[in-house]
Design an enzyme around this catalytic site. Structure first.
Site, mmCIF file in Angstrom:
data_model
loop_
_atom_site.group_PDB
_atom_site.id
_atom_site.type_symbol
_atom_site.label_atom_id
_atom_site.label_comp_id
_atom_site.label_asym_id
_atom_site.label_seq_id
_atom_site.Cartn_x
_atom_site.Cartn_y
_atom_site.Cartn_z
ATOM 1 N N PHE A 96 0.661 -1.291 -0.158
ATOM 2 C CA PHE A 96 0.129 0.066 -0.158
ATOM 3 C C PHE A 96 0.863 1.393 0.046
ATOM 4 C CE2 PHE A 96 -1.841 3.251 2.676
ATOM 5 C CZ PHE A 96 -2.940 3.769 1.816
ATOM 6 N N LEU A 230 -6.350 5.464 14.196
ATOM 7 C CA LEU A 230 -6.696 4.732 13.266
ATOM 8 C C LEU A 230 -6.858 3.287 13.987
ATOM 9 C CD1 LEU A 230 -6.743 3.245 10.435
ATOM 10 C CD2 LEU A 230 -4.330 2.925 10.610
ATOM 11 N N ILE A 232 -8.947 -0.855 13.846
ATOM 12 C CA ILE A 232 -9.861 -1.706 13.270
ATOM 13 C C ILE A 232 -10.024 -2.997 14.252
ATOM 14 C CG2 ILE A 232 -9.815 -3.626 11.457
ATOM 15 C CD1 ILE A 232 -8.269 -1.468 9.747
ATOM 16 N N SER A 238 -6.146 -7.501 9.267
ATOM 17 C CA SER A 238 -5.302 -8.192 8.195
ATOM 18 C C SER A 238 -6.314 -8.445 6.671
ATOM 19 C CB SER A 238 -4.555 -9.718 8.567
ATOM 20 O OG SER A 238 -3.845 -9.369 9.456
ATOM 21 N N ILE A 509 -1.252 13.345 20.688
ATOM 22 C CA ILE A 509 -2.043 12.757 21.860
ATOM 23 C C ILE A 509 -1.915 11.429 21.388
ATOM 24 C CG2 ILE A 509 -3.973 13.109 23.114
ATOM 25 C CD1 ILE A 509 -2.546 15.534 23.037
HETATM 26 C C1 LIG Z 1 -3.279 -0.451 12.635
HETATM 27 C C2 LIG Z 1 -4.508 -1.199 12.201
HETATM 28 C C3 LIG Z 1 -5.622 -0.264 12.014
HETATM 29 C C4 LIG Z 1 -3.926 -2.018 10.910
HETATM 30 O O1 LIG Z 1 -4.959 -2.793 10.536
HETATM 31 P P1 LIG Z 1 -4.657 -4.598 9.986
HETATM 32 O O2 LIG Z 1 -5.808 -5.009 9.665
HETATM 33 O O3 LIG Z 1 -3.631 -4.891 10.888
HETATM 34 O O4 LIG Z 1 -3.919 -3.871 8.707
HETATM 35 P P2 LIG Z 1 -4.429 -4.043 7.128
HETATM 36 O O5 LIG Z 1 -4.513 -5.291 6.477
HETATM 37 O O6 LIG Z 1 -5.883 -3.588 7.080
HETATM 38 O O7 LIG Z 1 -3.549 -3.160 6.476
HETATM 39 C C5 LIG Z 1 -2.217 -3.221 6.203
HETATM 40 C C6 LIG Z 1 -1.569 -2.126 5.678
HETATM 41 O O8 LIG Z 1 -1.721 -1.124 6.533
HETATM 42 C C7 LIG Z 1 -0.533 -0.496 6.708
HETATM 43 N N1 LIG Z 1 -0.588 -0.067 8.457
HETATM 44 C C8 LIG Z 1 -0.805 -0.805 9.390
HETATM 45 N N2 LIG Z 1 -0.684 -0.173 10.637
HETATM 46 C C9 LIG Z 1 -0.519 1.037 10.123
HETATM 47 C C10 LIG Z 1 -0.291 2.322 10.805
HETATM 48 N N3 LIG Z 1 -0.518 2.459 11.945
HETATM 49 N N4 LIG Z 1 -0.291 3.473 10.289
HETATM 50 C C11 LIG Z 1 -0.307 3.366 8.692
HETATM 51 N N5 LIG Z 1 -0.206 2.304 7.962
HETATM 52 C C12 LIG Z 1 -0.457 1.218 8.798
HETATM 53 C C13 LIG Z 1 0.364 -1.700 6.684
HETATM 54 O O9 LIG Z 1 1.847 -1.160 6.317
HETATM 55 C C14 LIG Z 1 0.172 -2.409 5.674
HETATM 56 O O10 LIG Z 1 0.227 -1.471 4.302
HETATM 57 P P3 LIG Z 1 1.408 -2.015 3.415
HETATM 58 O O11 LIG Z 1 1.085 -3.292 2.766
HETATM 59 O O12 LIG Z 1 2.042 -0.811 2.635
HETATM 60 O O13 LIG Z 1 2.844 -2.452 4.371
HETATM 61 C C15 LIG Z 1 -4.914 -2.272 13.304
HETATM 62 O O14 LIG Z 1 -3.969 -3.373 13.478
HETATM 63 C C16 LIG Z 1 -5.327 -1.791 14.685
HETATM 64 O O15 LIG Z 1 -6.475 -1.503 14.794
HETATM 65 N N6 LIG Z 1 -4.426 -1.689 15.526
HETATM 66 C C17 LIG Z 1 -4.507 -1.302 16.900
HETATM 67 C C18 LIG Z 1 -4.545 0.348 16.913
HETATM 68 C C19 LIG Z 1 -3.313 0.804 16.303
HETATM 69 O O16 LIG Z 1 -2.312 0.267 16.420
HETATM 70 N N7 LIG Z 1 -3.358 1.864 15.563
HETATM 71 C C20 LIG Z 1 -2.524 2.690 14.862
HETATM 72 C C21 LIG Z 1 -1.929 3.941 15.653
HETATM 73 S S1 LIG Z 1 -0.517 4.442 15.034
#
Ligand SMILES: CC(C)(COP(=O)(O)OP(=O)(O)OC[C@H]1O[C@@H](n2cnc3c(N)ncnc32)[C@H](O)[C@@H]1OP(=O)(O)O)[C@@H](O)C(=O)NCCC(=O)NCCS
Length: 509
Positions: A96, A230, A232, A238, A509
């Site tokens: 991405f 952010l 999910i 994933s 924050i």
């Molecule tokens: C962060 C979160 C939303 C990612 O969702 P996910 O289901 O693990 O990942 P997805 O399959 O939807 O997407 C993966 C892509 O998002 C990117 N990504 C994951 N976390 C990210 C973040 N914090 N910021 C920006 N991009 C992020 C990954 O790098 C990947 O992209 P790539 O292929 O270019 O590497 C999820 O893990 C979550 O809610 N975590 C807890 C809260 C959190 O950590 N929030 C971020 C605070 S900084």
């Protein structure tokens, strides 16, 4: 979590984890093989903790580094690199992020400064007026945080699914008050609080937010947004939903003519403009020990630790008092002049200073989020101020405690640091006195720990005030803006750099 702490886990669990680690390590080694020499050097530049693991000098020879990387176990590699195996898996292929207007690893010559500016130029007319479609069964929803029931939905999603530490021992627990404070500053837009709901159940399963910010990077001021929260739902991880949310918040910002953004995170993405380290100052050491946050160092005893972290009984600075509404103008003026020294900082107007720093006592039902103290001298002039905010973390596993109440050092400024030429020793003395006095208040308000990053001038007092290095890093990212690196306040070995202080004057924050 404190650096040395390694929670003890049940044996079965540890074994399962070993297998997972082995698998992840294999994948990781394949990813390492795919890195170019430049990418290896950049990786180390951006991950001082990792460079540290590999030993001094290794940075000079990328081949040796690749070899050393391959020899390390996963846990070692992850020090300072990522908060989960997930990120490591993606190291070689940011599917991405490589499509987004962000700098890529290895594309610039580290010895040649780049010309700073936007990466992609667009106009509002070119932006889609409608959101991208979601997977069947899900739909977009703008969240109205003025509606308490919707605010509660966001709180519930974050409370159960937001950021955890690597060991899944603690999870940030943003209170409703802090969510309102963080997402509704002057100029906030409802459209920038964007959710995803399950169509049938109406349940909120995804969220992302942005707020407007005037962001100065060196000599240019950008009308930017600050993206945060952010999240999910764990059951939908994933599935590539995060990119969809990120593209949607980008679209919504673009529609308002905002094309640059700042965001922070504990994971490595292409490509941090700066990396700061977390520091922690125990206040209630006994509790931090009991919940597994602070270790008992070898050859120490609990009573020694408790004595070490004792806090002064009384504040020391004459004229120190809580900030009041009448101080807003003076605080804004002082903060503006103080932040001018950093490479990156927000430009705050009076309304913003009031929002971010003043606790409104009249909202009797609202929990206090921010504490700000000013120093008023004998001529009624405000010479200094210092602030911290409250952010609790829930304890996930079984424990006799349910949460850790953390104070986060926020903004501060002092006339002492503004004298020309800067008298660094005088500034150091003054900042130590200010921070030491806030420790008294942190204790009074029953905080368990005081957290700070290696940003601003924090390198001048963190060690003296007994803040210990943590295992977390905070990476700063800019969206659609190329900028030269900004010092994060730590050296290549991830140690506090008291000579070369941080250029970051912006907190998130
Ligand atoms: C962060 C979160 C939303 C990612 O969702 P996910 O289901 O693990 O990942 P997805 O399959 O939807 O997407 C993966 C892509 O998002 C990117 N990504 C994951 N976390 C990210 C973040 N914090 N910021 C920006 N991009 C992020 C990954 O790098 C990947 O992209 P790539 O292929 O270019 O590497 C999820 O893990 C979550 O809610 N975590 C807890 C809260 C959190 O950590 N929030 C971020 C605070 S900084």
């Amino acid at each position: 979590m404190s650096e040395e702490s390694k929670p003890v886990k049940g044996k079965g669990k540890e074994k399962d984890k070993e297998k997972e680690k082995e698998k992840a390590a294999k994948k990781l080694h394949r990813a390492i093989d795919g890195l170019s020499k430049d990418q290896v050097s950049q990786l180390l530049d951006l991950n001082p903790a990792l460079a540290n693991e590999l030993g001094s000098g290794s940075n000079d020879d990328p081949n040796a580094v690749s070899e050393a990387l391959r020899r390390l176990n996963l846990q070692d590699i992850m020090t300072g690199l990522a908060s989960s195996g997930k990120n490591v898996k993606d190291m070689g292929a940011y599917k991405f992020w490589q499509t987004q207007p962000v700098p890529k690893f290895g594309e610039d010559d580290p010895n040649k400064p780049v010309e700073e500016g936007p990466i992609r130029n667009q106009t509002v007319d070119e932006i889609d007026k409608e959101p991208a479609p979601l997977l069947g069964g899900f739909e977009w929803s703008t969240i109205d945080l003025l509606d308490d029931s919707q605010l509660k939905e966001v709180w519930e999603l974050l409370n159960g699914h937001y950021v955890e530490d690597d060991e899944a021992m603690f999870r940030f627990n943003y209170s409703s008050s802090i969510l309102k404070w963080a997402m509704m500053p002057p100029g906030w837009k409802k459209e920038w609080h964007r959710g995803v709901r399950a169509t049938q159940s109406r349940k909120l399963v995804g969220f992302i937010a942005a707020i407007p910010v005037e962001l100065r990077i060196r000599d240019k001021v950008l009308r930017a947004s600050e993206v945060n929260f952010l999240c999910i739902h764990k059951k939908l991880r994933s599935k590539r939903l995060a990119p969809v949310l990120i593209k949607e918040i980008t679209r919504l910002c673009n529609l308002e003519g905002v094309f640059q953004a700042i965001y922070t995170g504990g994971i490595v993405l292409p490509r941090p403009v700066s990396t700061c380290r977390y520091y922690h100052r125990a206040i209630n050491w006994q509790k931090l020990y009991e919940v597994g946050f602070s270790p008992l160092p070898p050859n120490s005893k609990p009573q020694f630790q408790i004595r070490k972290y004792a806090v002064p009984e009384r504040v020391s600075i004459r004229g120190l008092r809580e900030m009041q509404k009448k101080d807003v103008g003076a605080v804004q003026d002082l903060l503006t002049r103080y932040l001018a020294k950093y490479d990156m900082a927000a430009e705050f107007n009076k309304e913003e200073v009031e929002h971010w720093l003043l606790h409104h006592k009249k909202d009797a039902l609202e929990e206090q989020v921010v504490w700000t103290y000013v120093v008023e001298d004998e001529h009624k002039k405000i010479t200094d101020f210092i602030s911290f905010y409250c952010l609790e973390s829930s304890i996930i596993g079984p424990s006799k405690h349910s949460n850790v109440k953390a104070a986060y050092l926020f903004y501060y400024a002092t006339e002492t640091g503004l004298a020309t030429p800067t008298d660094k020793e005088a500034l150091k003395t003054r900042l130590n006195a200010l921070v030491s006095d806030t420790l008294v208040y942190c204790k009074q308000y029953k905080f368990d720990v005081y957290n700070a990053l290696s940003l601003m001038d924090n390198g001048l007092f963190l060690e003296d005030q007994k803040f210990g290095p943590g295992d977390g890093q905070l990476h700063y990212y800019l969206f659609n803006y190329r900028a030269n690196p900004i010092a994060g306040g730590v050296d290549k070995k991830n140690r506090l750099d008291t000579e070369n202080l941080s250029g970051i004057g912006k907190t998130q924050i």
